[in-house]
Design a protein around this motif. Structure first.
Motif, mmCIF file in Angstrom:
data_model
loop_
_atom_site.group_PDB
_atom_site.id
_atom_site.type_symbol
_atom_site.label_atom_id
_atom_site.label_comp_id
_atom_site.label_asym_id
_atom_site.label_seq_id
_atom_site.Cartn_x
_atom_site.Cartn_y
_atom_site.Cartn_z
ATOM 1 N N PHE A 60 0.886 -1.244 0.234
ATOM 2 C CA PHE A 60 -0.128 0.130 -0.096
ATOM 3 C C PHE A 60 0.972 1.163 0.075
ATOM 4 C CE2 PHE A 60 -4.368 -1.083 1.727
ATOM 5 C CZ PHE A 60 -4.660 -2.283 0.623
ATOM 6 N N HIS A 61 2.097 1.137 0.838
ATOM 7 C CA HIS A 61 2.715 2.601 0.821
ATOM 8 C C HIS A 61 3.410 2.689 -0.485
ATOM 9 C CE1 HIS A 61 5.837 5.067 2.476
ATOM 10 N NE2 HIS A 61 6.634 4.486 1.536
ATOM 11 N N HIS A 62 3.875 1.885 -1.293
ATOM 12 C CA HIS A 62 4.489 1.881 -2.618
ATOM 13 C C HIS A 62 3.568 2.192 -3.581
ATOM 14 C CE1 HIS A 62 8.643 1.625 -1.511
ATOM 15 N NE2 HIS A 62 8.259 0.548 -0.446
ATOM 16 N N HIS A 63 2.415 2.124 -3.320
ATOM 17 C CA HIS A 63 1.075 2.559 -4.495
ATOM 18 C C HIS A 63 0.534 3.834 -4.299
ATOM 19 C CE1 HIS A 63 1.630 -1.850 -5.785
ATOM 20 N NE2 HIS A 63 0.930 -1.237 -6.736
ATOM 21 N N GLU A 64 1.076 4.484 -3.062
ATOM 22 C CA GLU A 64 0.694 5.891 -2.571
ATOM 23 C C GLU A 64 1.581 7.023 -3.505
ATOM 24 O OE1 GLU A 64 -1.747 8.652 -0.828
ATOM 25 O OE2 GLU A 64 -1.727 6.581 -0.492
ATOM 26 N N PRO A 65 0.620 7.686 -4.151
ATOM 27 C CA PRO A 65 1.518 8.744 -5.106
ATOM 28 C C PRO A 65 2.138 9.592 -4.059
ATOM 29 C CG PRO A 65 -0.855 8.753 -5.798
ATOM 30 C CD PRO A 65 -0.577 7.496 -4.280
ATOM 31 N N GLY A 66 3.465 10.069 -4.456
ATOM 32 C CA GLY A 66 4.305 11.067 -3.791
ATOM 33 C C GLY A 66 5.034 10.452 -2.704
ATOM 34 N N HIS A 67 4.880 9.102 -2.340
ATOM 35 C CA HIS A 67 5.233 8.574 -0.969
ATOM 36 C C HIS A 67 7.225 8.462 -1.338
ATOM 37 C CE1 HIS A 67 6.147 5.092 -3.887
ATOM 38 N NE2 HIS A 67 7.006 4.725 -3.287
#
Length: 76
Positions: free
Chosen positions: A63-70
């Motif tokens: 989920f973290h790596h699919h969040e834009p701008g992470h």
């Protein structure tokens, strides 16, 4: 986690031994469907946005790596 997982050649490793996420999926560890990989590195993908390798078994990391701008989990 006591040891750092091995990552596929060319991937940037997670820099913390046990990276922490803070999202709805944190702590949810999935189970593989199908044959087990022959190498531990097959559980990891490289994030196209930040370049960090992440463990696909850890839904919080996914989920973290699919969040834009992470940012990479290894950064403080």
């Amino acid at each position: 986690m006591t040891s750092k997982p091995q990552t596929a050649e060319g991937l940037l490793p997670v820099t913390q031994a046990d990276p922490r996420t803070n999202n709805i999926a944190t702590g949810i560890i999935g189970s593989r469907v199908g044959e087990q990989p022959t190498d531990e590195s097959e559980h990891f993908l490289q994030c196209e946005e930040c370049g960090e390798a992440f463990d696909c078994r850890d839904l919080g990391q996914v989920f973290h790596h699919h969040e834009p701008g992470h940012r990479p989990l290894g950064e403080s």
